[in-house]
Motif scaffolding. Structure first.
Motif, PDB file in Angstrom:
ATOM      1  N   ALA A  93     -49.668 -29.015  56.540  1.00  0.00           N
ATOM      2  CA  ALA A  93     -49.317 -27.897  55.609  1.00  0.00           C
ATOM      3  C   ALA A  93     -49.234 -28.380  54.153  1.00  0.00           C
ATOM      4  CB  ALA A  93     -47.746 -27.366  56.139  1.00  0.00           C
ATOM      5  N   PHE A  94     -49.627 -27.556  53.148  1.00  0.00           N
ATOM      6  CA  PHE A  94     -49.621 -27.796  51.809  1.00  0.00           C
ATOM      7  C   PHE A  94     -48.272 -27.314  51.430  1.00  0.00           C
ATOM      8  CE2 PHE A  94     -54.055 -27.277  52.374  1.00  0.00           C
ATOM      9  CZ  PHE A  94     -54.318 -28.476  51.948  1.00  0.00           C
ATOM     10  N   ARG A  95     -47.576 -28.100  50.401  1.00  0.00           N
ATOM     11  CA  ARG A  95     -46.469 -27.608  49.634  1.00  0.00           C
ATOM     12  C   ARG A  95     -46.528 -27.727  48.319  1.00  0.00           C
ATOM     13  NH1 ARG A  95     -40.904 -27.998  51.405  1.00  0.00           N
ATOM     14  NH2 ARG A  95     -39.463 -28.811  49.909  1.00  0.00           N
ATOM     15  N   GLY A  96     -46.243 -26.759  47.403  1.00  0.00           N
ATOM     16  CA  GLY A  96     -46.290 -26.746  46.069  1.00  0.00           C
ATOM     17  C   GLY A  96     -45.090 -27.440  45.479  1.00  0.00           C
ATOM     18  N   GLY A  97     -44.150 -26.346  44.821  1.00  0.00           N
ATOM     19  CA  GLY A  97     -42.818 -26.546  44.371  1.00  0.00           C
ATOM     20  C   GLY A  97     -41.690 -26.625  45.410  1.00  0.00           C
ATOM     21  N   GLY A  98     -42.176 -26.159  46.505  1.00  0.00           N
ATOM     22  CA  GLY A  98     -41.285 -26.059  47.736  1.00  0.00           C
ATOM     23  C   GLY A  98     -40.292 -24.928  47.317  1.00  0.00           C
ATOM     24  N   CYS A  99     -40.640 -23.892  46.630  1.00  0.00           N
ATOM     25  CA  CYS A  99     -39.743 -22.661  46.214  1.00  0.00           C
ATOM     26  C   CYS A  99     -39.795 -21.693  47.281  1.00  0.00           C
ATOM     27  CB  CYS A  99     -40.072 -22.099  44.911  1.00  0.00           C
ATOM     28  SG  CYS A  99     -39.715 -23.293  43.712  1.00  0.00           S
ATOM     29  N   SER A 100     -40.466 -21.733  48.444  1.00  0.00           N
ATOM     30  CA  SER A 100     -40.349 -20.598  49.428  1.00  0.00           C
ATOM     31  C   SER A 100     -39.282 -20.849  50.069  1.00  0.00           C
ATOM     32  CB  SER A 100     -41.415 -20.746  50.316  1.00  0.00           C
ATOM     33  OG  SER A 100     -42.724 -20.519  49.596  1.00  0.00           O
ATOM     34  N   TYR A 101     -38.284 -19.613  50.401  1.00  0.00           N
ATOM     35  CA  TYR A 101     -36.979 -19.767  50.795  1.00  0.00           C
ATOM     36  C   TYR A 101     -37.047 -20.116  52.357  1.00  0.00           C
ATOM     37  CZ  TYR A 101     -35.058 -17.171  46.944  1.00  0.00           C
ATOM     38  OH  TYR A 101     -34.376 -16.818  45.746  1.00  0.00           O
ATOM     39  N   GLY A 102     -38.166 -19.926  53.210  1.00  0.00           N
ATOM     40  CA  GLY A 102     -38.089 -20.278  54.433  1.00  0.00           C
ATOM     41  C   GLY A 102     -39.202 -21.283  54.842  1.00  0.00           C
ATOM     42  N   ASN A 154     -43.402 -28.784  58.146  1.00  0.00           N
ATOM     43  CA  ASN A 154     -44.334 -28.875  59.138  1.00  0.00           C
ATOM     44  C   ASN A 154     -43.822 -29.807  60.099  1.00  0.00           C
ATOM     45  OD1 ASN A 154     -46.682 -29.146  60.702  1.00  0.00           O
ATOM     46  ND2 ASN A 154     -47.908 -30.119  59.029  1.00  0.00           N
ATOM     47  N   VAL A 155     -43.026 -29.629  60.996  1.00  0.00           N
ATOM     48  CA  VAL A 155     -42.481 -30.218  62.042  1.00  0.00           C
ATOM     49  C   VAL A 155     -43.510 -31.041  63.037  1.00  0.00           C
ATOM     50  CG1 VAL A 155     -40.357 -29.045  62.418  1.00  0.00           C
ATOM     51  CG2 VAL A 155     -42.354 -28.409  63.733  1.00  0.00           C
ATOM     52  N   LYS A 156     -44.665 -30.544  62.929  1.00  0.00           N
ATOM     53  CA  LYS A 156     -45.617 -31.152  63.891  1.00  0.00           C
ATOM     54  C   LYS A 156     -46.861 -32.077  63.088  1.00  0.00           C
ATOM     55  CE  LYS A 156     -45.651 -28.236  67.797  1.00  0.00           C
ATOM     56  NZ  LYS A 156     -46.133 -27.510  68.629  1.00  0.00           N
ATOM     57  N   GLY A 157     -46.565 -32.204  61.715  1.00  0.00           N
ATOM     58  CA  GLY A 157     -47.740 -33.065  61.129  1.00  0.00           C
ATOM     59  C   GLY A 157     -47.216 -33.354  59.749  1.00  0.00           C
ATOM     60  N   ILE A 158     -48.398 -33.307  58.862  1.00  0.00           N
ATOM     61  CA  ILE A 158     -48.190 -34.041  57.340  1.00  0.00           C
ATOM     62  C   ILE A 158     -48.082 -32.690  56.575  1.00  0.00           C
ATOM     63  CG2 ILE A 158     -49.345 -35.174  55.773  1.00  0.00           C
ATOM     64  CD1 ILE A 158     -51.081 -36.539  57.911  1.00  0.00           C
ATOM     65  N   VAL A 159     -47.055 -33.147  55.471  1.00  0.00           N
ATOM     66  CA  VAL A 159     -46.768 -32.149  54.462  1.00  0.00           C
ATOM     67  C   VAL A 159     -47.602 -32.911  53.318  1.00  0.00           C
ATOM     68  CG1 VAL A 159     -45.057 -31.284  52.823  1.00  0.00           C
ATOM     69  CG2 VAL A 159     -44.461 -31.254  55.419  1.00  0.00           C
ATOM     70  N   VAL A 160     -48.319 -31.886  52.586  1.00  0.00           N
ATOM     71  CA  VAL A 160     -49.110 -32.268  51.432  1.00  0.00           C
ATOM     72  C   VAL A 160     -48.662 -31.811  50.269  1.00  0.00           C
ATOM     73  CG1 VAL A 160     -51.288 -32.260  50.301  1.00  0.00           C
ATOM     74  CG2 VAL A 160     -51.322 -32.678  52.958  1.00  0.00           C
ATOM     75  N   ASP A 161     -47.936 -32.632  49.372  1.00  0.00           N
ATOM     76  CA  ASP A 161     -47.122 -32.197  48.077  1.00  0.00           C
ATOM     77  C   ASP A 161     -48.192 -32.141  47.235  1.00  0.00           C
ATOM     78  OD1 ASP A 161     -45.745 -32.313  45.943  1.00  0.00           O
ATOM     79  OD2 ASP A 161     -44.273 -33.790  46.566  1.00  0.00           O
ATOM     80  N   ILE A 162     -48.568 -31.094  46.535  1.00  0.00           N
ATOM     81  CA  ILE A 162     -49.712 -31.325  45.461  1.00  0.00           C
ATOM     82  C   ILE A 162     -49.167 -31.365  44.171  1.00  0.00           C
ATOM     83  CG2 ILE A 162     -51.072 -29.606  46.942  1.00  0.00           C
ATOM     84  CD1 ILE A 162     -50.244 -27.323  44.835  1.00  0.00           C
ATOM     85  N   TYR A 205     -60.265 -12.843  48.355  1.00  0.00           N
ATOM     86  CA  TYR A 205     -59.124 -11.826  48.843  1.00  0.00           C
ATOM     87  C   TYR A 205     -58.333 -12.297  49.954  1.00  0.00           C
ATOM     88  CZ  TYR A 205     -60.494  -8.630  45.071  1.00  0.00           C
ATOM     89  OH  TYR A 205     -60.972  -8.203  43.845  1.00  0.00           O
ATOM     90  N   SER A 206     -58.818 -13.260  50.610  1.00  0.00           N
ATOM     91  CA  SER A 206     -58.094 -13.722  51.757  1.00  0.00           C
ATOM     92  C   SER A 206     -57.232 -14.952  51.600  1.00  0.00           C
ATOM     93  CB  SER A 206     -58.743 -13.862  53.150  1.00  0.00           C
ATOM     94  OG  SER A 206     -59.909 -14.424  52.992  1.00  0.00           O
ATOM     95  N   ALA A 207     -57.805 -15.760  50.814  1.00  0.00           N
ATOM     96  CA  ALA A 207     -57.084 -17.176  50.601  1.00  0.00           C
ATOM     97  C   ALA A 207     -55.732 -16.712  49.543  1.00  0.00           C
ATOM     98  CB  ALA A 207     -57.844 -18.228  50.006  1.00  0.00           C
ATOM     99  N   ILE A 208     -55.767 -15.868  48.636  1.00  0.00           N
ATOM    100  CA  ILE A 208     -54.983 -15.408  47.890  1.00  0.00           C
ATOM    101  C   ILE A 208     -54.222 -14.219  48.857  1.00  0.00           C
ATOM    102  CG2 ILE A 208     -53.932 -13.935  45.766  1.00  0.00           C
ATOM    103  CD1 ILE A 208     -56.607 -14.989  44.362  1.00  0.00           C
ATOM    104  N   SER A 209     -52.777 -14.669  49.158  1.00  0.00           N
ATOM    105  CA  SER A 209     -52.188 -13.972  50.183  1.00  0.00           C
ATOM    106  C   SER A 209     -52.132 -14.752  51.423  1.00  0.00           C
ATOM    107  CB  SER A 209     -52.370 -12.668  50.164  1.00  0.00           C
ATOM    108  OG  SER A 209     -53.599 -12.419  51.004  1.00  0.00           O
ATOM    109  N   GLY A 210     -53.096 -15.864  51.629  1.00  0.00           N
ATOM    110  CA  GLY A 210     -53.118 -16.619  53.014  1.00  0.00           C
ATOM    111  C   GLY A 210     -52.304 -17.463  53.295  1.00  0.00           C
ATOM    112  N   PHE A 211     -51.186 -17.626  52.850  1.00  0.00           N
ATOM    113  CA  PHE A 211     -50.068 -18.718  52.956  1.00  0.00           C
ATOM    114  C   PHE A 211     -50.754 -20.053  53.212  1.00  0.00           C
ATOM    115  CE2 PHE A 211     -48.918 -18.149  57.531  1.00  0.00           C
ATOM    116  CZ  PHE A 211     -50.090 -17.125  57.867  1.00  0.00           C
ATOM    117  N   GLY A 212     -51.802 -20.539  52.384  1.00  0.00           N
ATOM    118  CA  GLY A 212     -52.082 -21.861  52.617  1.00  0.00           C
ATOM    119  C   GLY A 212     -52.719 -22.070  53.941  1.00  0.00           C
TER     120      GLY A 212
END
Ligand SMILES: Cc1cc2nc3c(=O)[nH]c(=O)nc-3n(C[C@H](O)[C@H](O)[C@H](O)COP(=O)(O)OP(=O)(O)OC[C@H]3O[C@@H](n4cnc5c(N)ncnc54)[C@H](O)[C@@H]3O)c2cc1C
Length: 497
Positions: A75-84, A89-97, A194-201
């Motif tokens: 799972a990708f992670r940017g600033g980590g500003c999503s509230y939820g 990613n409890v099942k794997g790697i977090v990719v901090d960009i 049009y699908s990657a933008i809005s595609g929640f990574g």
């Protein structure tokens, strides 16, 4: 990571290398951090994950080669500003960009900027403002990255006028989990655009992003504070004024009831035209935009949340909301000049304000309702919260317009974003309340927003979205990520995996 507390030592992922793969998984694993606690912005959920921090396109390629060789989930992670749980990613790697964060080029004639996807909104505005440019869409905080902003297709207080951030992206480069690279724009690989933008990574990684900044002619904007007595009055003001406003945002006192249900205060802002700002260009300097370091010149910003802490209970928040509304009559409807950063990022003024919710946590519930039903839908939601005895401490009202992105949250209508405290005692009741609110949103034709969500269930999400959009997204996921390498906790929760 800013929100990733305590590091633990732990062995590297136990994922098995598939036979026949030439990729050196051991060398890659040496670059992963020990297991860390990676927390959601609202502090209500975390994963214990290895973290990888790419710094180059080659690193993204290695990441996907590793995942293909081992079956690791990413799972990708940017600033980590999503509230939820969008970036845990409890099942794997977090990719901090966040280390993939260079501004690559800028054209001062056109405002077109090319940047790596880990560049933050803060970097963008600080880079642009002295040159007379401001990001076309910003969130209420400046810490999201471009990658995170595109994945959720963020909106600003100007969504009704200019659409979401996706509408200002000219092009991006993208890498899919199979390691294929694409250049995408509204005309090139437009289905991915049009699908990657809005595609929640969940389709691949944004690498570079080409965005058009907007020209400004002043360091300040003209702002009108307007008190409103109930939600209908707030809605009427928005409908009357939106054609004459650049930004509109309403704060709602969710404790008010009866005839005052949904009362609050609007801040309307309008850009100054060329020559209208006597302080230009001096007030465009970053140091003249930066939010002051102290409150009343005395209390350091970093301590402010401690002073707010005694109010962090229902009674305290009832008084804070009431006090804010009453004090709004001082200066009501009298315009003043305010800097762009101050207007846009008011919440950043109090660093760590979310700590007010400790030792508990918080969630935000933001729903979007078409304009015909917005007042009655949100009134029903506000009344329901009061009836159930769980009133949110901060609520924000915005106007939206529809857009063409596949999993868009926007409707031709309004949203209300509500911050709820989460405690051990209220959690179950709060999740039950969310279920009831979901039904109100659905019966009024509304939608939900992944960037803010913590409670949504698969069947509710399915009912909120056009079936053809979901089918198209599923097909795109199958095409770009056939092995389901990309999976966040949000994905597993809402897509029912
Ligand atoms: C105080 C506050 C105010 C906010 N105000 C607003 C607002 O006004 N409007 C609004 O729309 N939102 C708002 N938000 C939400 C925020 O803008 C979004 O959650 C945004 O997505 C956060 O970006 P991020 O970089 O922190 O990404 P994260 O939260 O870390 O991740 C978000 C998503 O992006 C994905 N992702 C990150 N980088 C990449 C990449 N390079 N490639 C592919 N996928 C990637 C992640 O996997 C995840 O699904 C607010 C949040 C806070 C905390």
């Amino acid at each position: 990571m800013a929100t990733a507390a305590k590091k633990k030592t732990a062995s590297k992922p136990a994922a098995k290398k598939k036979s026949g793969s030439k990729f050196d998984t051991g060398a890659f694993e040496a670059r992963l951090t020990p297991i860390q606690k990676v927390e959601t912005w609202g502090m209500n959920h975390f994963s214990e994950s290895h973290v990888f921090q790419p710094e180059s396109v080659e690193d993204f390629k290695s990441l996907f080669a590793y995942a293909n060789a081992t079956g690791a989930k990413i799972a990708f992670r940017g600033g980590g500003c999503s509230y939820g749980d969008a970036a845990t990613n409890v099942k794997g790697i977090v990719v901090d960009i966040r280390n993939f964060n260079k501004i690559l080029s800028f054209n001062p004639k056109t405002g077109i900027l090319v940047a790596q996807s880990g560049v933050t909104i803060k970097q963008l505005w600080e880079f642009g403002i002295e040159k007379g440019f401001w990001p076309p869409v910003v969130s209420g905080t400046m810490f999201p990255t471009l990658g995170g902003a595109l994945s959720m297709n963020i909106h600003g207080k100007n969504n009704f006028a200019v659409g979401p951030i996706g509408d200002h992206i000219q092009e991006f480069t993208f890498i899919s989990p199979e390691g294929k690279e694409f250049v995408c724009s509204p005309t090139k690989n437009s289905d991915i655009f049009y699908s990657a933008i809005s595609g929640f990574g969940m389709l691949g990684a944004f690498l570079t992003v080409t965005i058009k900044l907007k020209k400004i002619y002043a360091g300040k904007m003209k702002v009108w504070p307007v008190n409103t007595s109930n939600l209908q009055e707030m809605y009427d003001y928005f409908e009357k004024e939106y054609k004459h406003s650049d930004y509109l945002v309403g704060w709602v006192d969710s404790f008010a009831s009866g005839k005052g249900l949904g009362r609050g205060q609007i801040h309307k802002a309008v850009h100054l035209k060329e020559g209208e700002d006597p302080g230009f260009p001096e007030n465009c300097k970053v140091e003249n935009q930066i939010l002051p370091n102290t409150l009343l010149g005395v209390i350091p910003k970093a301590w402010m949340w401690i002073f707010m802490y005694p109010f962090s209970n229902n009674l305290g928040m009832r008084f804070v909301n009431l006090g804010k509304w009453i004090s709004g009559f001082i200066g009501n409807n009298k315009p003043y000049l305010q800097g762009h950063a101050e207007y846009a990022f008011l919440l950043d003024y109090v660093p760590n304000w979310k700590f007010m919710y400790k030792p508990g946590a918080m969630i935000q519930y933001q729903s979007f309702i078409p304009k015909e039903n917005a007042v009655k839908g949100f009134e029903e939601i506000l009344s329901l919260c009061q009836k159930r005895g769980i009133v949110n401490w901060l609520a924000v009202f915005k106007k939206h317009r529809p857009d063409k992105f596949l999993l868009t949250h926007a409707v031709d209508g309004y949203s209300m974003a509500m911050d709820f405290p989460v405690t051990k005692r209220n959690k179950e009741k709060l999740w039950d309340l969310a279920k009831e609110m979901d039904e109100i949103v659905l019966k009024n034709g509304g939608r939900f927003y992944f960037a803010k969500d913590s409670t949504l269930r698969p069947e509710i999400y399915r009912r909120s979205m056009p079936k053809q959009n979901l089918d198209k997204f599923k097909a795109m996921k199958k095409k770009l990520d056939p092995k389901n390498i990309l999976e966040s906790d949000l994905f597993r929760r809402v897509w029912g995996k």
